[in-house]
Design an enzyme around this catalytic site. Sequence first.
Site, PDB file in Angstrom:
ATOM      1  CG  ASN A 178      75.570  41.400  13.223  1.00 18.12           C
ATOM      2  OD1 ASN A 178      75.597  42.615  13.065  1.00 18.12           O
ATOM      3  ND2 ASN A 178      75.512  40.548  12.217  1.00 18.12           N
ATOM      4  CG  HIS A 216      78.694  38.850  10.243  1.00 21.36           C
ATOM      5  ND1 HIS A 216      78.459  37.872   9.311  1.00 21.36           N
ATOM      6  CD2 HIS A 216      78.189  39.999   9.722  1.00 21.36           C
ATOM      7  CE1 HIS A 216      77.842  38.399   8.266  1.00 21.36           C
ATOM      8  NE2 HIS A 216      77.674  39.677   8.494  1.00 21.36           N
ATOM      9  CD  GLU A 244      79.506  33.733  13.516  1.00 21.22           C
ATOM     10  OE1 GLU A 244      78.774  32.800  13.148  1.00 21.22           O
ATOM     11  OE2 GLU A 244      79.273  34.920  13.243  1.00 21.22           O
ATOM     12  CB  SER A 295      74.187  28.302  10.225  1.00 22.07           C
ATOM     13  OG  SER A 295      75.019  27.624   9.328  1.00 22.07           O
ATOM     14  CB  CYS A 355      77.844  34.247   6.859  1.00 21.97           C
ATOM     15  SG  CYS A 355      79.246  35.293   7.328  1.00 21.97           S
ATOM     16  CB  CYS A 370      81.614  33.970  10.347  1.00 20.01           C
ATOM     17  SG  CYS A 370      81.045  35.667  10.649  1.00 20.01           S
ATOM     18  CG  ASP A 373      73.975  40.677   9.030  1.00 23.31           C
ATOM     19  OD1 ASP A 373      74.831  41.526   9.344  1.00 23.31           O
ATOM     20  OD2 ASP A 373      73.984  39.512   9.448  1.00 23.31           O
TER      21      ASP A 373
END
Length: 146
Positions: A39, A50, A52, A77, A79, A82, A142
């Site tokens: 991130n 982010h 990913e 996990s 979002c 992503c 975020d």
Amino acid sequence: MDEFMQAALDEARLGLAEGGIPIGSVLVHQGKIIGRGHNRRVQKGSTTLHGEMDALENAGRQTAQVYRECTIYTTLSPCPMCSGAILLYGIPKVVIGENQTFLGDEAHLCSRGVELELVNSSECVELMTQFIRDKPELWNEDIGEP
């Protein structure tokens, strides 16, 4: 913890050391990391970078076939944003470090046939728990919370 989740965790720690949010990710194709990231919203003044998304960006352009043969590893996990990218590119498997501090869009990913593997890493949980405690305003920004 396997080498790929360890690489994602290393990315998360790098992000924290840079003053950012400690979430890391790696994109793996045929047993090799082809993209890694963390991130970097704070570092780059970005609205979308982010972990990913950074890993996907750093993998560069790939064919649809390559994405369909990949696994993405993420310390947290994913979002909805992503998860959308994972679905858009047809990545069939996501390995998640933890979902205790934040439960992303896992149900949506599952409903679309994506295989999820939850590691439940105490290191990932500890890293996020401490960050959320130390910088709640940055964390809320975020994830789009007031």
